[in-house]
Motif scaffolding. Structure first.
Motif, mmCIF file in Angstrom:
data_model
loop_
_atom_site.group_PDB
_atom_site.id
_atom_site.type_symbol
_atom_site.label_atom_id
_atom_site.label_comp_id
_atom_site.label_asym_id
_atom_site.label_seq_id
_atom_site.Cartn_x
_atom_site.Cartn_y
_atom_site.Cartn_z
ATOM 1 N N PRO A 3 -4.642 0.974 0.700
ATOM 2 C CA PRO A 3 -3.428 0.695 1.462
ATOM 3 C C PRO A 3 -2.724 1.969 1.909
ATOM 4 C CG PRO A 3 -3.506 -0.674 -0.525
ATOM 5 C CD PRO A 3 -4.681 0.249 -0.594
ATOM 6 N N HIS A 4 -2.698 3.012 1.031
ATOM 7 C CA HIS A 4 -1.885 4.180 1.392
ATOM 8 C C HIS A 4 -2.417 4.891 2.629
ATOM 9 C CE1 HIS A 4 -4.883 6.043 -1.360
ATOM 10 N NE2 HIS A 4 -4.916 6.907 -0.374
ATOM 11 N N THR A 5 -3.702 4.705 2.948
ATOM 12 C CA THR A 5 -4.232 5.383 4.130
ATOM 13 C C THR A 5 -3.637 4.794 5.390
ATOM 14 O OG1 THR A 5 -6.070 3.851 4.246
ATOM 15 C CG2 THR A 5 -6.475 5.928 3.103
ATOM 16 N N LEU A 6 -2.980 3.611 5.271
ATOM 17 C CA LEU A 6 -2.490 2.937 6.461
ATOM 18 C C LEU A 6 -0.965 2.943 6.550
ATOM 19 C CD1 LEU A 6 -4.799 -0.170 6.070
ATOM 20 C CD2 LEU A 6 -5.214 1.787 7.524
ATOM 21 N N SER A 7 -0.314 3.582 5.564
ATOM 22 C CA SER A 7 1.130 3.392 5.422
ATOM 23 C C SER A 7 1.922 3.824 6.650
ATOM 24 C CB SER A 7 1.621 4.163 4.209
ATOM 25 O OG SER A 7 1.246 5.509 4.341
ATOM 26 N N ALA A 13 9.005 -3.988 11.513
ATOM 27 C CA ALA A 13 8.560 -5.382 11.432
ATOM 28 C C ALA A 13 7.874 -5.664 10.104
ATOM 29 C CB ALA A 13 7.594 -5.683 12.577
ATOM 30 N N GLY A 14 7.375 -4.602 9.464
ATOM 31 C CA GLY A 14 6.606 -4.808 8.244
ATOM 32 C C GLY A 14 7.460 -4.861 7.002
ATOM 33 N N ALA A 15 8.814 -4.696 7.127
ATOM 34 C CA ALA A 15 9.660 -4.684 5.939
ATOM 35 C C ALA A 15 9.501 -5.992 5.170
ATOM 36 C CB ALA A 15 11.108 -4.461 6.337
ATOM 37 N N ARG A 135 1.223 -3.430 11.575
ATOM 38 C CA ARG A 135 2.671 -3.447 11.854
ATOM 39 C C ARG A 135 3.343 -4.717 11.346
ATOM 40 N NH1 ARG A 135 3.569 -1.817 18.038
ATOM 41 N NH2 ARG A 135 5.745 -1.874 17.363
ATOM 42 N N LEU A 136 2.562 -5.731 10.991
ATOM 43 C CA LEU A 136 3.165 -7.016 10.603
ATOM 44 C C LEU A 136 3.459 -7.098 9.115
ATOM 45 C CD1 LEU A 136 1.037 -9.508 12.763
ATOM 46 C CD2 LEU A 136 3.426 -8.837 13.125
ATOM 47 N N VAL A 137 2.787 -6.263 8.315
ATOM 48 C CA VAL A 137 2.966 -6.346 6.859
ATOM 49 C C VAL A 137 3.150 -4.946 6.278
ATOM 50 C CG1 VAL A 137 1.581 -8.457 6.669
ATOM 51 C CG2 VAL A 137 0.473 -6.239 6.420
ATOM 52 N N PRO A 138 3.755 -4.857 5.083
ATOM 53 C CA PRO A 138 3.909 -3.558 4.429
ATOM 54 C C PRO A 138 2.529 -2.972 4.083
ATOM 55 C CG PRO A 138 5.193 -5.251 3.298
ATOM 56 C CD PRO A 138 4.324 -5.944 4.289
ATOM 57 N N PRO A 139 2.505 -1.627 3.891
ATOM 58 C CA PRO A 139 1.229 -0.935 3.680
ATOM 59 C C PRO A 139 0.324 -1.566 2.634
ATOM 60 C CG PRO A 139 3.091 0.593 3.508
ATOM 61 C CD PRO A 139 3.653 -0.728 3.900
ATOM 62 N N ASN A 141 -0.102 -4.508 1.807
ATOM 63 C CA ASN A 141 -0.682 -5.808 2.182
ATOM 64 C C ASN A 141 -1.661 -5.716 3.352
ATOM 65 O OD1 ASN A 141 2.531 -7.071 1.479
ATOM 66 N ND2 ASN A 141 0.705 -7.536 0.281
ATOM 67 N N VAL A 142 -1.801 -4.518 3.943
ATOM 68 C CA VAL A 142 -2.633 -4.396 5.149
ATOM 69 C C VAL A 142 -4.085 -4.843 4.930
ATOM 70 C CG1 VAL A 142 -3.648 -2.743 6.766
ATOM 71 C CG2 VAL A 142 -1.193 -2.744 6.366
ATOM 72 N N PRO A 143 -4.741 -4.429 3.829
ATOM 73 C CA PRO A 143 -6.124 -4.878 3.648
ATOM 74 C C PRO A 143 -6.232 -6.403 3.632
ATOM 75 C CG PRO A 143 -5.618 -3.134 2.100
ATOM 76 C CD PRO A 143 -4.325 -3.498 2.774
ATOM 77 N N ARG A 144 -5.245 -7.062 3.002
ATOM 78 C CA ARG A 144 -5.283 -8.521 2.950
ATOM 79 C C ARG A 144 -5.083 -9.114 4.345
ATOM 80 N NH1 ARG A 144 -0.948 -11.350 -0.381
ATOM 81 N NH2 ARG A 144 -1.158 -13.510 0.273
ATOM 82 N N ALA A 145 -4.166 -8.507 5.123
ATOM 83 C CA ALA A 145 -3.922 -8.995 6.490
ATOM 84 C C ALA A 145 -5.186 -8.863 7.341
ATOM 85 C CB ALA A 145 -2.766 -8.210 7.122
ATOM 86 N N LEU A 146 -5.881 -7.725 7.202
ATOM 87 C CA LEU A 146 -7.126 -7.522 7.960
ATOM 88 C C LEU A 146 -8.185 -8.538 7.535
ATOM 89 C CD1 LEU A 146 -7.494 -3.635 8.173
ATOM 90 C CD2 LEU A 146 -7.216 -5.220 10.077
#
Length: 397
Positions: A3-7, A13-15, A135-139, A141-146
């Motif tokens: 996740p941190h690689t995408l922060s 919007a991701g708050a 941009r839709l989720v906090p850092p 959560n990005v892997p899960r969103a993908l």
């Protein structure tokens, strides 16, 4: 994918995670991929109805690929300062127009124009998919969103072919295309309701996606991606004629075999995460080697129904999971540049799909399935070699 690689890419919007918007995007991905590959299971009836050869009907895949390619390269420049929500809604509307044109096409040309429109929607949507998810989720959560986004993709890969083949037998190929229109309309309304405003972001490096290829790891990885998809679609586009003429399956069995591919693909998409954590580039090297072996095995055992069912199941398991691996590679390799990286990746994949469908069709019409499947195996072996090379460069740097 860490996740941190995408922060850095997550904005205001991701708050609060916009999971509704992620699911709406996933439904959009489902309709797009289902529309893109619907012709694969309907080649024979489309060809008969339009009075063209199966090779020509297969170009319905090539034309959507070609337009997706042009769109993905142009979108970073064309989209400019446009709010990304407006852009995504426009692409969803185009999906509805395309489905309507394809379902009611009076002739081959109109059908192909409908296919061109779906290509534009595919190119635009997938180019922005990773960057939008970030941009839709906090850092964290990005892997899960993908994964959810790719889930829509994987599910479509499961149902599009067998459902297309099944519906085609009951209500005709036009009816099968028409069934996608209400689902596309639902995705449009859901995106309108759930997506936050997504103002354009300033990015280093301008809009030119080709600048990314100056990084040797990116260049080699993209070459591997391209040959992987080319090899896959050289074979997969012409799987139905092979199953009908060599394995001699009827419509019911054909739908069942396509369903086997799809379900195996969903399983693969669920399982690949663990392998990517262990060794991402190793996994991306082994998958095309397995697929090359399966392609050659189909040549040897294609006349046996049991063996063919096992082989196409194995194909679905690894082939459908591979894109999740390559999107993870993209997010790790270009965390600061997801929109341009996404555009380049989509361009490369679409060019490869179009090239695979075209090469496969030419070989199939001229020399039959042996030439097509043999060529696919060869291309996949080269793809594996390039993925191994990209992995070595990444480790060194």
């Amino acid at each position: 994918m860490h996740p941190h690689t995408l922060s850095h890419a997550v904005d205001g919007a991701g708050a609060r995670p916009a999971w509704g918007a992620v699911l709406a995007m996933s439904l959009g991905a489902f309709v797009l991929v289902a529309s893109e590959f619907m012709p694969v299971s309907l080649l024979s009836p489309i060809a008969a109805d339009m009075n063209v050869s199966e090779g020509q009907a297969g170009q319905a895949i090539s034309v959507s690929g070609a337009f997706a390619l042009l769109t993905s390269l142009a979108i970073p420049v064309l989209a400019g300062r446009l709010d990304r929500k407006v852009l995504l809604l426009g692409l969803a509307l185009l999906m509805i127009v395309s489905g309507t044109l394809a379902a009611f096409a009076p002739d081959y040309l109109t059908f192909m124009i409908g296919r061109a429109f779906i290509g534009v929607a595919i190119g635009g949507f997938w180019s922005m998919s990773a960057a939008t998810a970030m941009r839709l989720v906090p850092p964290q959560n990005v892997p899960r969103a993908l994964a959810i986004l790719n889930g829509g993709n994987a599910l479509a890969t499961v149902v599009a072919a067998p459902l297309g083949s099944y519906l085609g037998a009951i209500i005709g190929w036009r009816g099968a295309f028409f069934c996608l229109i209400p689902v596309a309309a639902l995705a449009l309304v859901w995106k309108f309701a759930s997506l936050p405003a997504l103002p354009a972001e300033r990015r280093a490096g301008g809009g030119n996606v080709f600048g990314l290829l100056r990084n040797p790891a990116v260049a080699l990885g993209m070459a591997a991606v391209s040959l992987f998809f080319m090899g896959q679609f050289t074979l997969f586009t012409y799987l139905r004629p092979f199953l009908e003429s060599v394995t001699r399956v009827d419509n019911g069995l054909l739908s069942l075999l396509l369903l086997v591919i799809g379900v195996a693909g969903l399983v693969g998409t669920t399982l690949i995460g663990g392998y990517l954590k262990e060794g991402m580039m190793r996994t991306l090297t082994v998958i095309p080697l397995l697929m090359a072996a399966l392609a050659l095995a189909l040549l040897g055992f294609g006349d046996s129904l049991g063996a063919t069912a096992l082989l196409v199941g194995g194909w679905g398991l690894v082939a459908t999971a591979a894109p999740v691996g390559w999107w993870t590679w993209l997010a790790r390799t270009l965390p600061q540049d997801a929109e341009r990286g996404g555009g380049l990746m989509v361009a490369v994949v679409q060019l490869a799909i179009a090239a695979g469908a075209t090469v496969g069709g030419l070989l199939f019409d001229a020399w039959g399935y042996r030439a097509t499947f043999g060529a696919a195996a060869l291309i996949l072996v080269v793809a594996a070699a390039l993925a191994a090379g990209a992995g070595r460069i990444s480790r060194r740097s």
